[in-house]
Design a protein around this motif. Structure first.
Motif, short mmCIF file in Angstrom:
data_model
loop_
_atom_site.label_atom_id
_atom_site.label_comp_id
_atom_site.label_asym_id
_atom_site.label_seq_id
_atom_site.Cartn_x
_atom_site.Cartn_y
_atom_site.Cartn_z
N LYS A 2 -3.68 -3.35 -0.18
CA LYS A 2 -4.50 -3.25 1.02
C LYS A 2 -3.75 -2.49 2.10
CE LYS A 2 -6.90 -6.09 4.42
NZ LYS A 2 -7.13 -7.45 4.89
N LYS A 3 -4.45 -1.56 2.73
CA LYS A 3 -3.87 -0.84 3.87
C LYS A 3 -4.20 -1.63 5.13
CE LYS A 3 -3.37 3.78 5.79
NZ LYS A 3 -3.81 5.19 5.66
N THR A 4 -3.29 -2.50 5.50
CA THR A 4 -3.49 -3.33 6.68
C THR A 4 -3.28 -2.48 7.94
OG1 THR A 4 -1.16 -3.93 6.83
CG2 THR A 4 -2.56 -5.34 5.43
N GLU A 5 -3.60 -3.05 9.09
CA GLU A 5 -3.36 -2.36 10.36
C GLU A 5 -1.88 -2.04 10.53
OE1 GLU A 5 -5.08 -4.01 13.93
OE2 GLU A 5 -6.87 -4.63 12.83
N LEU A 6 -1.02 -2.98 10.13
CA LEU A 6 0.41 -2.77 10.27
C LEU A 6 0.90 -1.66 9.35
CD1 LEU A 6 3.15 -3.39 11.46
CD2 LEU A 6 3.35 -5.31 9.85
N TYR A 56 0.85 -1.17 0.00
CA TYR A 56 0.00 0.00 0.00
C TYR A 56 0.89 1.23 0.00
CZ TYR A 56 -4.17 2.78 0.84
OH TYR A 56 -5.22 3.66 0.71
N GLY A 98 2.47 -10.25 8.55
CA GLY A 98 2.57 -9.46 9.76
C GLY A 98 3.91 -8.81 10.02
N LYS A 152 1.59 5.98 10.57
CA LYS A 152 1.46 6.75 11.81
C LYS A 152 2.83 6.99 12.45
CE LYS A 152 -0.55 6.19 16.43
NZ LYS A 152 0.36 5.44 17.29
N ALA A 192 -0.87 0.82 8.25
CA ALA A 192 -1.38 2.07 8.85
C ALA A 192 -0.50 2.49 10.02
CB ALA A 192 -2.83 1.88 9.30
N GLU A 193 -0.01 1.53 10.78
CA GLU A 193 0.88 1.83 11.91
C GLU A 193 2.22 2.38 11.42
OE1 GLU A 193 2.09 2.28 15.86
OE2 GLU A 193 0.09 1.99 15.02
N GLU A 217 4.14 -5.67 3.12
CA GLU A 217 3.98 -6.49 4.32
C GLU A 217 3.80 -7.93 3.91
OE1 GLU A 217 0.64 -7.35 7.76
OE2 GLU A 217 0.60 -5.41 6.76
#
Length: 154
Positions: free
Chosen positions: A39-43, A5, A21, A49, A45-46, A18
């Protein structure tokens, strides 16, 4: 699952890869890679951030799971890069000495070149013996910008 992403950061667009994980690669700009799910995974996105927090000055280090693949020498070099304090630089010779191979400045340069996770593994902090900025995947203008932003956010 292999995902990629392109994120927006204070240092520009970065394409983050990624796999299961862990972050495996970070590319400057938008990059197309076959066989990867967009896909913008949670990781991911982290990562976005944390990079933004880092360059705003509200974060001092990254806490992101990485999958670092390379030779034992490359891994020693990359670990030495992570020891360079934010906003500071070292020469290739300094890193060669830090990894116990004082005559391996060129090999350090090649390891820097093979770093697949720049910014998080801060190869931009390595400069030439004469103090000049040299080689960087994102371009010398980006290298200069990263160093300036790090100095300001310390």
């Amino acid at each position: 699952m292999k995902c990629k992403y392109t994120i927006e950061t204070l240092i520009g667009e970065l394409t983050v890869l990624e796999n299961d994980g862990r972050i495996t690669d970070l590319h400057f700009g938008k990059v197309s890679i076959l066989g990867m799910v967009e896909k913008k995974t949670e990781l991911i996105a982290e990562v976005e951030k944390q990079i933004n927090e880092y360059y705003q000055g509200s974060r001092e280090e990254f806490d992101i799971p990485l999958r670092i693949e390379g030779t034992p020498f490359q891994k020693k070099v990359w670990e030495a890069l992570r020891e360079i304090p934010k906003g500071e630089t070292r020469t290739y010779e300094d890193i060669a000495m830090a990894v116990g191979s004082p005559k391996a400045s060129r090999a350090v340069g090649m390891a820097n070149n093979r770093n697949r996770i720049p910014v998080i593994i801060p190869c931009h902090r390595v400069i030439g013996k004469n103090g000049k900025l040299v080689g960087f995947a994102g371009g010398l203008d980006v290298k200069e910008k990263l160093l300036e932003m790090e100095k300001k956010s310390r």
